[in-house]
Design a protein around this motif. Structure first.
Motif, PDB file in Angstrom:
ATOM      1  N   LYS A  86     -37.781  68.376 122.910  1.00  0.00           N
ATOM      2  CA  LYS A  86     -37.192  67.263 121.826  1.00  0.00           C
ATOM      3  C   LYS A  86     -38.130  66.309 121.443  1.00  0.00           C
ATOM      4  N   GLU A  87     -38.976  65.719 122.275  1.00  0.00           N
ATOM      5  CA  GLU A  87     -40.183  64.710 121.856  1.00  0.00           C
ATOM      6  C   GLU A  87     -40.685  65.492 120.638  1.00  0.00           C
ATOM      7  N   VAL A  88     -41.256  66.714 120.884  1.00  0.00           N
ATOM      8  CA  VAL A  88     -41.876  67.504 119.770  1.00  0.00           C
ATOM      9  C   VAL A  88     -41.234  67.551 118.743  1.00  0.00           C
ATOM     10  N   GLU A  89     -39.940  67.727 118.617  1.00  0.00           N
ATOM     11  CA  GLU A  89     -39.224  68.016 117.470  1.00  0.00           C
ATOM     12  C   GLU A  89     -39.064  66.874 116.840  1.00  0.00           C
ATOM     13  N   GLU A  90     -38.802  65.472 117.555  1.00  0.00           N
ATOM     14  CA  GLU A  90     -38.893  64.219 116.813  1.00  0.00           C
ATOM     15  C   GLU A  90     -40.074  64.185 116.121  1.00  0.00           C
ATOM     16  N   ILE A  91     -41.157  64.387 116.682  1.00  0.00           N
ATOM     17  CA  ILE A  91     -42.546  64.162 116.328  1.00  0.00           C
ATOM     18  C   ILE A  91     -42.690  64.937 114.930  1.00  0.00           C
ATOM     19  N   MET A  92     -42.493  66.180 115.014  1.00  0.00           N
ATOM     20  CA  MET A  92     -42.711  67.279 113.859  1.00  0.00           C
ATOM     21  C   MET A  92     -41.704  66.689 112.742  1.00  0.00           C
ATOM     22  N   SER A  93     -40.583  66.192 112.956  1.00  0.00           N
ATOM     23  CA  SER A  93     -39.735  65.708 111.940  1.00  0.00           C
ATOM     24  C   SER A  93     -40.257  64.740 110.985  1.00  0.00           C
ATOM     25  N   GLU A  94     -41.541  63.904 111.293  1.00  0.00           N
ATOM     26  CA  GLU A  94     -42.004  62.962 110.742  1.00  0.00           C
ATOM     27  C   GLU A  94     -43.075  63.432 109.813  1.00  0.00           C
ATOM     28  N   ASP A  95     -43.368  64.601 109.976  1.00  0.00           N
ATOM     29  CA  ASP A  95     -44.277  65.329 109.112  1.00  0.00           C
ATOM     30  C   ASP A  95     -43.824  65.613 107.532  1.00  0.00           C
ATOM     31  N   PRO A  96     -44.595  65.038 106.575  1.00  0.00           N
ATOM     32  CA  PRO A  96     -44.285  65.192 105.233  1.00  0.00           C
ATOM     33  C   PRO A  96     -43.853  66.509 104.925  1.00  0.00           C
ATOM     34  N   LEU A  97     -44.814  67.508 105.463  1.00  0.00           N
ATOM     35  CA  LEU A  97     -44.595  68.897 105.162  1.00  0.00           C
ATOM     36  C   LEU A  97     -43.396  69.649 105.547  1.00  0.00           C
TER      37      LEU A  97
END
Length: 88
Positions: free
Chosen positions: A53-64
């Motif tokens: 879940k933490e990884v998913e939250e981090i990746m959701s911030e990536d502009p790509l």
């Protein structure tokens, strides 16, 4: 792993913002390494996180990710063998 789903030219337009995203997580100790895939079809990020879940939250911030230029595949694993800093 990150796979581009739009033309590289569109991805390049957001590369500066993507690099800032990477830097944020290098500075707080979450990202360990990253780099482009060959051929240039995406990238790989090794992340230290407490949960998927933490990884998913981090990746959701990536502009790509935000602008639907790339798709992430999160691969969870537990290291069982590695080189320690004292080994040569």
């Amino acid at each position: 792993m990150l796979q581009y789903i739009r033309p590289v030219a569109a991805v390049e337009h957001y590369m500066e913002a993507h690099t800032a995203f990477l830097q944020k997580y290098y500075e707080n100790g979450r990202f360990i390494l990253s780099g482009r895939r060959k051929p240039k079809s995406g990238s790989l990020i090794l992340c230290n996180a407490s949960s998927r879940k933490e990884v998913e939250e981090i990746m959701s911030e990536d502009p790509l990710e935000k602008y639907q230029l790339a798709m992430y595949e999160i691969i969870e694993f537990e290291p069982t063998k590695y080189v320690s800093k004292t080994e040569k």
